[in-house]
Design an enzyme around this catalytic site. Sequence first.
Site, PDB file in Angstrom:
ATOM      1  N   HIS A  25     -34.437   0.474   2.444  1.00 15.10           N
ATOM      2  CA  HIS A  25     -33.808  -0.152   1.274  1.00 15.10           C
ATOM      3  C   HIS A  25     -33.106   0.913   0.454  1.00 15.10           C
ATOM      4  O   HIS A  25     -33.594   2.040   0.336  1.00 15.10           O
ATOM      5  CB  HIS A  25     -34.858  -0.844   0.399  1.00 15.10           C
ATOM      6  CG  HIS A  25     -35.396  -2.111   0.990  1.00 15.10           C
ATOM      7  ND1 HIS A  25     -34.620  -3.227   1.204  1.00 15.10           N
ATOM      8  CD2 HIS A  25     -36.636  -2.437   1.413  1.00 15.10           C
ATOM      9  CE1 HIS A  25     -35.369  -4.185   1.728  1.00 15.10           C
ATOM     10  NE2 HIS A  25     -36.586  -3.741   1.874  1.00 15.10           N
TER      11      HIS A  25
ATOM     12  N   ASP B 261     -41.914  -2.146  11.745  1.00 15.44           N
ATOM     13  CA  ASP B 261     -41.319  -2.919  10.641  1.00 15.44           C
ATOM     14  C   ASP B 261     -40.564  -1.982   9.696  1.00 15.44           C
ATOM     15  O   ASP B 261     -40.593  -2.158   8.473  1.00 15.44           O
ATOM     16  CB  ASP B 261     -42.364  -3.749   9.892  1.00 15.44           C
ATOM     17  CG  ASP B 261     -41.719  -4.836   9.024  1.00 15.44           C
ATOM     18  OD1 ASP B 261     -40.473  -4.986   9.066  1.00 15.44           O
ATOM     19  OD2 ASP B 261     -42.452  -5.520   8.301  1.00 15.44           O
TER      20      ASP B 261
HETATM   21 ZN    ZN Z   1     -41.605  -9.790   8.788  1.00 17.04          ZN
END
Ligand code: ZN
Length: 432
Positions: A310, A306
């Site tokens: 950012h 994941d």
């Molecule tokens: Zn997710």
Amino acid sequence: MSDPAYLIKGGRLLGADVGHVLLRDGVIVAMGADARDAADVDVIDADGLVVLPGLVDLHTHLREPGREDAETVASGSAAAAVGGFTAVHAMANTDPVADTAGVVEQVWHLGRRAGLCDVHPVGAVTVGLGGSELAELGAMAESRATVRLFSDDGKCVSDAVLMRRALEYVKAFDGAVAQHAQEPRLTEGAQMNEGPMSGVLGLGGWPAVAEESIIARDVLLAGHVGSRLHVCHVSTAGSVEILRWAKGKGIDVTAEVTPHHLLLTEDRVAGYDPRFKVNPPLRTTTDVEALRAGLADGTIDAVATDHAPHSVEDKDCEWAAAAMGMTGLETAIGVVATSMVETGLLDWAGVADRMSRRPAQIGRLEAQGRSIAVGEPANITLVDPKARYRVDRMAMVSRSRNTPYEGLELVGRPVMTFLRGRMTARDGVPQV
Ligand SMILES: [Zn+2]
């Protein structure tokens, strides 16, 4: 000019027996004594290193198209190679959303051009991740990107009828729906795990039941229509129990856990440091222990990063305003080694299974996640299992540096990666 041949000499295959592996023309051409005596090769001294099949990530956010300030397919591929990955699945929540054959082919093409790992686009389940209309799943499956995983990740396919239709649809091409399990009404305004600590910190709580209720519903739906469900980033002990029950019933469900949910708990949120803000949220010690046990016994099939880069503007601000997510490609093997191998819960053969073989099977990647054997594609990762080091975000090659592990000591470091016999990373440096 063809790539050089490499002799990986004296490494421990899957962490066990010492052996030699000869890579030539993209393939493992010899092992053992045959390999050791080869001439005209670059010799890699793998003494003390673990030899694994190239890692496969089921869940990566590469941010291109749309947020190239945070990551690109090329920079994310470089981070993946440095982290030991030879294939990643690129999530669909880009701008524009990867919900058509055109966008998934664009991402696939960018991955080929970068050439540092195989980039497999995940297709959106619904148009624009809007949750109301099925996207062109068949067209994405038949495109050059040959999409097999579909997900609205970042958002949950919360409409039960739409989820059922998606599960039915993907059966035609042996696809799977990868669900981001988050009941939206139960998580309105949620900022961290719901419990005593969210009360103390005054942050909106994110109850475990918001995840578990969707997983329970979806395994029942998958069983009902006889289709293939994959559950993204499982984060609670209850979710592990539901998955164990569903697998016991013979339901075709697989699941992933992230490295950060294997190592970190909600205690980190106490300082309101937005590096620890993530979706699903960091949970409790009880949850972490259940996730580790579930990964060890195979209830949870795979580790998936994941990886969520950012920009500083989106992440380095007050807690409430900060974006959710953390980078993870370059630290994945170290976090898994620290949380699972050092603790004796998993051996290196188990790591190869959870981070290469099974994710490749779930993504239906035939040339990845293979055995280390003569005739197999030369997708190989070398890991130093004893290396102790502190994480340094400034040394990372991802375009974003929002790692939650800064300054933390990890054991186990990726050393070298080969994609079809070509060296793609060495000691933290991508080999472009
Ligand atoms: Zn997710």
